[in-house]
Design a protein around this motif. Sequence first.
Motif, short mmCIF file in Angstrom:
data_model
loop_
_atom_site.label_atom_id
_atom_site.label_comp_id
_atom_site.label_asym_id
_atom_site.label_seq_id
_atom_site.Cartn_x
_atom_site.Cartn_y
_atom_site.Cartn_z
N LYS A 198 0.84 -1.21 0.00
CA LYS A 198 0.00 0.00 0.00
C LYS A 198 0.87 1.25 0.00
N ALA A 199 1.93 1.25 0.79
CA ALA A 199 2.80 2.42 0.85
C ALA A 199 3.51 2.65 -0.48
N ILE A 200 3.94 1.56 -1.12
CA ILE A 200 4.63 1.68 -2.41
C ILE A 200 3.68 2.12 -3.52
N SER A 201 2.51 1.50 -3.58
CA SER A 201 1.55 1.81 -4.65
C SER A 201 0.77 3.09 -4.38
N GLN A 202 0.72 3.50 -3.11
CA GLN A 202 -0.10 4.63 -2.66
C GLN A 202 -1.57 4.40 -3.00
N LEU A 203 -1.99 3.16 -2.82
CA LEU A 203 -3.38 2.77 -3.03
C LEU A 203 -3.91 2.10 -1.76
N ASP A 204 -5.20 1.80 -1.74
CA ASP A 204 -5.90 1.52 -0.48
C ASP A 204 -6.02 0.05 -0.11
N GLU A 205 -6.17 -0.81 -1.10
CA GLU A 205 -6.42 -2.23 -0.81
C GLU A 205 -5.58 -3.11 -1.72
N VAL A 206 -5.44 -4.37 -1.31
CA VAL A 206 -4.58 -5.31 -2.04
C VAL A 206 -5.30 -6.64 -2.16
N SER A 207 -5.17 -7.30 -3.31
CA SER A 207 -5.62 -8.69 -3.45
C SER A 207 -4.47 -9.49 -4.05
N PHE A 208 -4.38 -10.76 -3.66
CA PHE A 208 -3.28 -11.63 -4.08
C PHE A 208 -3.77 -12.65 -5.09
N HIS A 209 -2.89 -12.93 -6.07
CA HIS A 209 -3.21 -13.87 -7.15
C HIS A 209 -1.97 -14.70 -7.45
N MET A 210 -2.11 -15.65 -8.36
CA MET A 210 -1.00 -16.56 -8.63
C MET A 210 -0.11 -16.13 -9.78
N SER A 211 -0.55 -15.17 -10.57
CA SER A 211 0.26 -14.73 -11.70
C SER A 211 -0.12 -13.31 -12.07
N GLY A 212 0.73 -12.68 -12.88
CA GLY A 212 0.42 -11.36 -13.37
C GLY A 212 -0.82 -11.35 -14.25
N THR A 213 -0.98 -12.41 -15.05
CA THR A 213 -2.18 -12.51 -15.89
C THR A 213 -3.44 -12.49 -15.03
N GLU A 214 -3.46 -13.25 -13.95
CA GLU A 214 -4.63 -13.27 -13.07
C GLU A 214 -4.89 -11.89 -12.44
N ALA A 215 -3.82 -11.20 -12.05
CA ALA A 215 -3.97 -9.88 -11.45
C ALA A 215 -4.61 -8.90 -12.43
N VAL A 216 -4.17 -8.96 -13.69
CA VAL A 216 -4.75 -8.09 -14.72
C VAL A 216 -6.22 -8.46 -14.97
N MET A 217 -6.51 -9.74 -15.01
CA MET A 217 -7.90 -10.18 -15.18
C MET A 217 -8.79 -9.59 -14.10
N GLN A 218 -8.32 -9.64 -12.85
CA GLN A 218 -9.11 -9.11 -11.74
C GLN A 218 -9.27 -7.60 -11.83
N ALA A 219 -8.21 -6.89 -12.23
CA ALA A 219 -8.29 -5.43 -12.35
C ALA A 219 -9.35 -5.02 -13.37
N VAL A 220 -9.32 -5.66 -14.52
CA VAL A 220 -10.29 -5.33 -15.57
C VAL A 220 -11.70 -5.69 -15.12
N ARG A 221 -11.83 -6.82 -14.47
CA ARG A 221 -13.14 -7.27 -14.01
C ARG A 221 -13.73 -6.28 -13.01
N MET A 222 -12.91 -5.81 -12.07
CA MET A 222 -13.41 -4.88 -11.05
C MET A 222 -13.72 -3.52 -11.67
N ALA A 223 -12.94 -3.10 -12.66
CA ALA A 223 -13.22 -1.82 -13.32
C ALA A 223 -14.58 -1.86 -14.01
#
Length: 587
Positions: A198-223
């Motif tokens: 949070k301190a590095i990204s200067q953002l509020d919440e974090v979710s954990f995934h198994m790969s970068g592809t999964e993290a991007v999938m979740q970001a787009v889905r939440m948007a």
Amino acid sequence: MNELWIVSLLGCVATLLLFRKFAIRLRLSKAKHKSMRGHSKWSRRIAGWIKFFEYSPQQYFCVDGAPEEVAQQRIKGFNALTNKVKKQSVKTIGQYQQISDDISDVQFTSLYRVPFPFRTHLPDVFKLGSMIDASQGVKVKDLDGQWRYDLSGSYGVNVFGYEFYKDCIKQGSARVESLGPALGSYHPLIADNVAKIKAISQLDEVSFHMSGTEAVMQAVRMARYHTKKTHLVRLCGAYHGWWDGVQPGVGNRRKVDDVYTLADLSEQTLKVLSTRHDIACVLINPLQAFHPNADSASDASLIASDRNTHFDKTTYTRWLKRIRKICTDRNIVLIFDEVFTGFRLSYRGAQGYFGIQADMVTYGKTLGGGLPVGVLAGKHELMKRFKHDKPVDVSLARGTFNSHPYVLGAMNVFLERIAEPEIQKLYQNIEQTWIRRVAHFNQLLKESDIPIKIDNMHSILSVNYLQPCAYNWMLQFYLRSNGLELSWLGTGRLIMSFDYTDDDFNQVIHLFIESAIQMRNDGWWWYSPTLSNSSIKQQFLKDMLNASLPFKVKGKNKHQGKTNENEQSPTSLTHAKTSNSDKVYGS
């Protein structure tokens, strides 16, 4: 009369609506890059039409129109290099051949190291990738005991050096060993990791995934979930993982109609972002600043010498700031895909490097301290997976191995280490260090009369070729035989770790130039005043069309050797020595 007036009015309204729809569509079309990369549907269709073809033994060494004596020179050098690699890597080659029919990734990368018309007759010893069993400092060791300087960067994981990550994994494992691979519950280290991210990204919440592809999938889905809008925008050429939703063109057989692929650094793209109401998010891969509107450079597409990587930090920073403002004004979620650039470009990744605050950021690769991970950080209002007033309207995202204890342990050590003064000081100087090193590299290349220029974005390098040539893809094999480890992309991307010293890199330069001189002496960079990048690509296109179309494309083939059935071609001189592993070319 009234009825006629109403009909006329309705006709005018319909015309205006059609005109408006046409204008919107035209604006969108103008924002697409003119290349096939900018037209995902057409690129997918055309990819399905193109048929495989190969250069015959009579053509292989002279597709550029080189005279017979140069073709003979190339054959001699080709066979000498083949024999050298065979002798160097007996155990490695044998082990790799053992797995090649069983691992699909191996089959793919083995075939896509050179432009496809050349691959059939390429010796197997060149097609095979690396098999390594040890790393030390900036080197890796194959099964035959050969140490090579690592220029592959482990797909970007290796920012700080292999010894750094070995320590992260070792220390991190010790911190969680009493728990083991217990899943579902959280190890308490997660709280410290989240606070640091949070301190590095200067953002509020974090979710954990198994790969970068999964993290991007979740970001787009939440948007999409929170904006209630349908489309994402990706910039032409950008890579965001292998899933269908961000790979609408070649490589994806499913139709994707909720993605706009728009041109990088384009005023027309900004107009689309400023006027459309269906855009949920803009997905930015900051590495695209190194090659706007182009795919990641790869030797598999090195048809001629028109590779063009170039980085202009000032221009790209200005571009990103304009996108940031439009996204703020239009309620569009700005997502930085920092799976590759995170923790490399700066302590805060591309956000700190370019001075842009995103709404969501995805991390991966290096953040796991050497273990697989994907992480999404975002604003509170974008990260919620449910709505208080609509309890069954949820956006579920889970994963069995999310927050694996051993990953959390290695990540915890990694985050502690990069906050130390030594690493923070390294961040302050590392960009200038690589700018200086690359400038020295280019000076020595020029002094050695090598037709190559190295470009870089920070610690990411690419080899650009200055003289028209159809055989630049051969350089990767000379480099490897002389002690330089490349990824399967070849000379397209050299990913350097921060633990390289000046002495280490000077040795890399020495081996690189030695390899390039060998390649030049073997005739691969033969040049004729009539040879140009355009003529090479035109001939390639003609050959490709002749293989794909039911009729032949007429025209003189001026870049292939003149042979007939009664003539002895350059390669036929070695044809009698064919082996199973080398297809056409004898040892």
